[in-house]
Motif scaffolding. Sequence first.
Motif, PDB file in Angstrom:
ATOM      1  N   SER A  56      34.048 -27.983  16.700  1.00 38.97           N
ATOM      2  CA  SER A  56      34.286 -26.783  15.896  1.00 38.97           C
ATOM      3  C   SER A  56      33.367 -25.637  16.309  1.00 38.97           C
ATOM      4  O   SER A  56      32.195 -25.872  16.596  1.00 38.97           O
ATOM      5  N   LYS A 108      36.071 -21.715  21.523  1.00 40.95           N
ATOM      6  CA  LYS A 108      37.295 -22.041  22.255  1.00 40.95           C
ATOM      7  C   LYS A 108      38.322 -20.919  22.163  1.00 40.95           C
ATOM      8  O   LYS A 108      38.902 -20.523  23.157  1.00 40.95           O
ATOM      9  N   THR A 162      45.981 -24.218  18.076  1.00 37.55           N
ATOM     10  CA  THR A 162      46.536 -25.364  17.352  1.00 37.55           C
ATOM     11  C   THR A 162      45.770 -25.653  16.062  1.00 37.55           C
ATOM     12  O   THR A 162      46.328 -26.205  15.120  1.00 37.55           O
ATOM     13  N   GLY A 163      44.498 -25.248  16.006  1.00 33.88           N
ATOM     14  CA  GLY A 163      43.723 -25.416  14.775  1.00 33.88           C
ATOM     15  C   GLY A 163      44.386 -24.650  13.638  1.00 33.88           C
ATOM     16  O   GLY A 163      44.417 -25.106  12.489  1.00 33.88           O
ATOM     17  N   TYR A 170      47.106 -26.792  12.042  1.00 37.94           N
ATOM     18  CA  TYR A 170      46.584 -27.796  11.105  1.00 37.94           C
ATOM     19  C   TYR A 170      46.082 -27.121   9.820  1.00 37.94           C
ATOM     20  O   TYR A 170      46.221 -27.649   8.722  1.00 37.94           O
ATOM     21  N   ARG A 171      45.491 -25.939   9.981  1.00 36.87           N
ATOM     22  CA  ARG A 171      45.000 -25.207   8.814  1.00 36.87           C
ATOM     23  C   ARG A 171      46.159 -24.753   7.916  1.00 36.87           C
ATOM     24  O   ARG A 171      46.066 -24.795   6.693  1.00 36.87           O
ATOM     25  N   ALA A 212      44.322 -33.418   8.999  1.00 34.50           N
ATOM     26  CA  ALA A 212      44.597 -33.568  10.439  1.00 34.50           C
ATOM     27  C   ALA A 212      44.439 -35.008  10.920  1.00 34.50           C
ATOM     28  O   ALA A 212      44.782 -35.316  12.055  1.00 34.50           O
ATOM     29  N   ARG A 271      50.051 -35.119  12.649  1.00 37.69           N
ATOM     30  CA  ARG A 271      49.777 -34.906  14.067  1.00 37.69           C
ATOM     31  C   ARG A 271      51.062 -34.983  14.890  1.00 37.69           C
ATOM     32  O   ARG A 271      51.301 -34.182  15.773  1.00 37.69           O
ATOM     33  N   GLY A 307      42.246 -26.641  20.994  1.00 36.26           N
ATOM     34  CA  GLY A 307      42.282 -27.595  19.891  1.00 36.26           C
ATOM     35  C   GLY A 307      41.312 -28.739  20.094  1.00 36.26           C
ATOM     36  O   GLY A 307      40.170 -28.531  20.532  1.00 36.26           O
ATOM     37  N   ARG A 308      41.746 -29.950  19.740  1.00 41.72           N
ATOM     38  CA  ARG A 308      40.879 -31.132  19.857  1.00 41.72           C
ATOM     39  C   ARG A 308      41.467 -32.194  20.772  1.00 41.72           C
ATOM     40  O   ARG A 308      40.753 -33.040  21.286  1.00 41.72           O
ATOM     41  N   ARG A 335      29.692 -19.312  13.456  1.00 37.67           N
ATOM     42  CA  ARG A 335      30.722 -19.351  12.418  1.00 37.67           C
ATOM     43  C   ARG A 335      30.256 -18.575  11.174  1.00 37.67           C
ATOM     44  O   ARG A 335      31.013 -17.820  10.567  1.00 37.67           O
ATOM     45  N   ASP A 360      36.491 -35.475  13.051  1.00 36.70           N
ATOM     46  CA  ASP A 360      37.348 -35.265  14.219  1.00 36.70           C
ATOM     47  C   ASP A 360      37.064 -36.283  15.327  1.00 36.70           C
ATOM     48  O   ASP A 360      37.966 -36.661  16.073  1.00 36.70           O
ATOM     49  N   ARG A 379      38.211 -40.251  13.775  1.00 37.51           N
ATOM     50  CA  ARG A 379      39.525 -40.639  13.252  1.00 37.51           C
ATOM     51  C   ARG A 379      40.226 -41.575  14.259  1.00 37.51           C
ATOM     52  O   ARG A 379      39.924 -41.559  15.454  1.00 37.51           O
TER      53      ARG A 379
HETATM   54  O1  C5P Z   1      40.135 -25.133  15.759  1.00 41.22           O
HETATM   55  P1  C5P Z   1      39.805 -25.145  14.284  1.00 41.22           P
HETATM   56  O2  C5P Z   1      38.343 -25.301  14.031  1.00 41.22           O
HETATM   57  O3  C5P Z   1      40.419 -24.026  13.536  1.00 41.22           O
HETATM   58  O4  C5P Z   1      40.530 -26.481  13.762  1.00 41.22           O
HETATM   59  C1  C5P Z   1      40.464 -26.872  12.418  1.00 41.22           C
HETATM   60  C2  C5P Z   1      40.603 -28.376  12.298  1.00 41.22           C
HETATM   61  O5  C5P Z   1      41.921 -28.789  12.661  1.00 41.22           O
HETATM   62  C3  C5P Z   1      39.690 -29.221  13.180  1.00 41.22           C
HETATM   63  O6  C5P Z   1      38.409 -29.421  12.595  1.00 41.22           O
HETATM   64  C4  C5P Z   1      40.473 -30.520  13.294  1.00 41.22           C
HETATM   65  O7  C5P Z   1      40.263 -31.348  12.173  1.00 41.22           O
HETATM   66  C5  C5P Z   1      41.904 -30.061  13.274  1.00 41.22           C
HETATM   67  N1  C5P Z   1      42.508 -29.972  14.617  1.00 41.22           N
HETATM   68  C6  C5P Z   1      42.981 -31.134  15.189  1.00 41.22           C
HETATM   69  N2  C5P Z   1      43.609 -31.096  16.398  1.00 41.22           N
HETATM   70  C7  C5P Z   1      43.780 -29.937  17.048  1.00 41.22           C
HETATM   71  C8  C5P Z   1      43.277 -28.722  16.486  1.00 41.22           C
HETATM   72  C9  C5P Z   1      42.627 -28.783  15.264  1.00 41.22           C
HETATM   73  O8  C5P Z   1      42.829 -32.204  14.622  1.00 41.22           O
HETATM   74  N3  C5P Z   1      44.427 -29.923  18.211  1.00 41.22           N
END
Ligand code: C5P
Length: 227
Positions: A12, A16, A34-35, A38-39, A107, A113, A133-134, A161, A188, A191
Amino acid sequence: ETKITIAIDGYSSTGKSTVAKQLAQKLGYVYVDTGAMYRAVTLFMMRKLFVSATTLNSEAIVRHLPFISVKFVFNPKKGFGEIYLNGENVEKEIRYMEVSEQVSKVASIPEVRKLLVQQQKEMGKDKGVVMDGRDIGTVVFPNAELKLFMTASTETRAQRRYDELIQRGDKVSFEEVLKNVKERDYLDTTRDDSPLIMAKDALEIDNSNLTLEEQFGRILKIAEDKI
Ligand code: C5P
């Protein structure tokens, strides 16, 4: 000129999205945050189900997934797509602390997912995309031509942040932001479904001590060598 796929993953608040936007703009590629997806799903569930720390109900969340549409609409003034949840622009609301505090739990649900990864693959099918993303380099685009993995110290990330939120006028404390960054890192990376991990063929960039210009200069050169 061939178009490539650029995957940017990391913890986080590692910057990125900043570098992804810069790259997309410079190369004329599409940027996908992509975050934000999920948000947006999390925001929907918070409104509908009052998702809170103690009441994460995966079954109810999965039942509501068919009623969600998440889309990016290009905003020419900003130069990138803004996120819409069932037709409503939620770009600002999804960044609130309340959403940050719940998003990693939502997420972690495999059905969430699966749905979003499918959409992300579709958005990048013609290449010419920078996605952050992640799990982009590991799950969404395991064959991406360029994979970056961004890191920075926890304190550096929390400070960035915090500054961002304060500048927007949010009332948050540094401790609260630091706690959230650590909590999301933990959820993150631990999981079961698609945990945050560096792809074997990713390039690690620690930007704790880099200015934005230095970072962009380096990464642009790496990208141009691949195109
Ligand atoms: O990128 P950002 O910090 O906005 O993402 C928020 C949350 O979304 C991450 O902390 C994570 O839990 C989830 N996420 C994810 N996979 C991704 C992008 C985000 O699990 N590709």
